[in-house]
Design an enzyme around this catalytic site. Structure first.
Site, short mmCIF file in Angstrom:
data_model
loop_
_atom_site.label_atom_id
_atom_site.label_comp_id
_atom_site.label_asym_id
_atom_site.label_seq_id
_atom_site.Cartn_x
_atom_site.Cartn_y
_atom_site.Cartn_z
N TYR A 146 0.86 -1.18 0.00
CA TYR A 146 0.00 0.00 0.00
C TYR A 146 0.91 1.24 0.00
O TYR A 146 1.44 1.63 1.02
CB TYR A 146 -0.90 0.04 1.24
CG TYR A 146 -1.96 -1.02 1.32
CD1 TYR A 146 -2.27 -1.85 0.24
CD2 TYR A 146 -2.68 -1.21 2.49
CE1 TYR A 146 -3.25 -2.82 0.34
CE2 TYR A 146 -3.67 -2.17 2.60
CZ TYR A 146 -3.94 -2.98 1.51
OH TYR A 146 -4.92 -3.95 1.61
N PHE A 195 -12.99 -4.81 0.62
CA PHE A 195 -14.09 -4.03 0.03
C PHE A 195 -15.40 -4.29 0.78
O PHE A 195 -16.42 -4.60 0.18
CB PHE A 195 -14.27 -4.34 -1.45
CG PHE A 195 -13.26 -3.70 -2.36
CD1 PHE A 195 -12.28 -2.86 -1.88
CD2 PHE A 195 -13.29 -3.94 -3.72
CE1 PHE A 195 -11.34 -2.29 -2.72
CE2 PHE A 195 -12.37 -3.37 -4.58
CZ PHE A 195 -11.38 -2.54 -4.08
N PRO A 196 -15.39 -4.16 2.13
CA PRO A 196 -16.64 -4.40 2.88
C PRO A 196 -17.73 -3.41 2.51
O PRO A 196 -18.92 -3.70 2.71
CB PRO A 196 -16.21 -4.23 4.34
CG PRO A 196 -15.01 -3.34 4.28
CD PRO A 196 -14.30 -3.73 3.01
N LEU A 197 -17.32 -2.26 1.97
CA LEU A 197 -18.30 -1.27 1.49
C LEU A 197 -18.32 -1.21 -0.03
O LEU A 197 -18.74 -0.21 -0.61
CB LEU A 197 -17.99 0.11 2.09
CG LEU A 197 -18.21 0.22 3.60
CD1 LEU A 197 -17.75 1.58 4.11
CD2 LEU A 197 -19.68 -0.01 3.95
N GLY A 198 -17.88 -2.29 -0.68
CA GLY A 198 -17.91 -2.33 -2.14
C GLY A 198 -17.10 -1.22 -2.78
O GLY A 198 -17.51 -0.65 -3.78
N LEU A 206 -21.34 0.83 -1.60
CA LEU A 206 -22.40 0.54 -0.65
C LEU A 206 -22.71 1.72 0.25
O LEU A 206 -23.80 1.81 0.81
CB LEU A 206 -22.03 -0.68 0.20
CG LEU A 206 -22.33 -2.02 -0.49
CD1 LEU A 206 -21.58 -3.16 0.16
CD2 LEU A 206 -23.82 -2.28 -0.49
#
Length: 279
Positions: free
Chosen positions: A60, A205-208, A212
């Site tokens: 990162y 990507f828990p929130l897309g 999301l």
């Protein structure tokens, strides 16, 4: 009431809603996104709010996120678990090269230790399986590093069910990090395997990737006076007790919103509404 904590590998207790560092870097996970002091403030606030799981990776930036974690949080609180990843080389924004040769993995892990100013990495995840290197050689290197005390536990990132099963035949695995969220459940079989074995599942990507947070979830969100992103994170926490979401942000305001999602208690009707036509 859902459990707010999880014991990674049965011994590293963390609050289930953590923080991911990818959004502290620029577009395509390349270069800086924020002034260093801003990034440090976000990391410190996450820990002030009770976050005990920080998810980062050597690529990162590259290297920027790990450097920021050390700058903000070292010396680390006793209850803080820092997870990082290796096995990928970067040459530009959104350019990723899998690099799983044993000598490369060892060098990556030791460089992460130096950047993080750590003697041991709590959770070291193989960022991608290198198809050109025997899996036993890749995991064998990580197992050697674990035996040397440089890694406490080993995880995998982006694997199939078959790859997970092969890995478990080679060595102990503590976690899996696959893409998974309210609208993307392709990794459901891997999640079920993690549930059966008590492995932590860190959905990336828990929130897309932000979609999301802008999704149309009006009814459930209105019931709870919450935003769509908060509802999406609450759904993950309710969906499985082994799921440990680590949403990332470079905004203090968004950080507060994300962490507030842990307090949302979804009802059976809420879950039915969210699951309808999305499974």
């Amino acid at each position: 009431m859902i459990s707010q904590s999880f014991d990674i590998a049965g011994e590293l207790r963390v609050r289930r809603l953590g923080y991911g560092t990818g959004m502290l870097t620029g577009t395509g996970y390349w270069g800086p996104r924020l002034e260093p002091d801003q990034a440090v403030a976000v990391l410190r606030r996450a820990v002030e709010r009770g976050v005990t799981l920080i998810d980062t990776a050597d690529n990162y930036g590259p290297y920027i996120a790990e450097d920021l974690v050390a700058r903000a949080l070292h010396p680390y609180p006793d209850d803080l678990v820092v997870a990082t990843k290796g096995g990928v080389v970067r040459t530009g924004p959104n350019v990723w090269h899998v690099a799983g040769r044993p000598e490369r993995l060892r060098a990556m892990c030791e460089a992460s230790l130096r950047r993080l100013k750590a003697e041991t990495i709590d959770l070291y995840q193989l960022h991608r399986i290198d198809p050109d290197v025997p899996l036993a050689d890749q995991l064998g290197t990580l197992a050697e590093l674990r035996q040397e005390g440089k890694i406490r536990h080993i995880g995998l990132d982006t694997v199939t069910l078959e790859e997970l099963e092969r890995a478990l035949e080679i060595t102990e695995i503590a976690s899996v990090q696959n893409r998974f969220n309210l609208l993307d459940r392709e990794s459901a079989p891997v999640l079920r395997a993690c549930e059966e074995r008590g492995l932590a599942f860190l959905p990336w990507f828990p929130l897309g990737n932000g979609s999301l947070a802008r999704a149309d979830l009006p009814e459930v969100a209105r019931r709870h006076g919450a935003g769509a992103g908060q509802v999406a994170l609450a759904w993950l926490l309710h969906h499985s007790p082994v799921i440990l979401p680590t949403p990332g942000t470079g905004s203090l305001a968004h950080l507060e919103e994300n962490l507030d999602a842990a307090a949302i208690e979804l009802t059976p009707d809420d879950l039915a509404d969210l699951d309808r036509d999305r499974s």
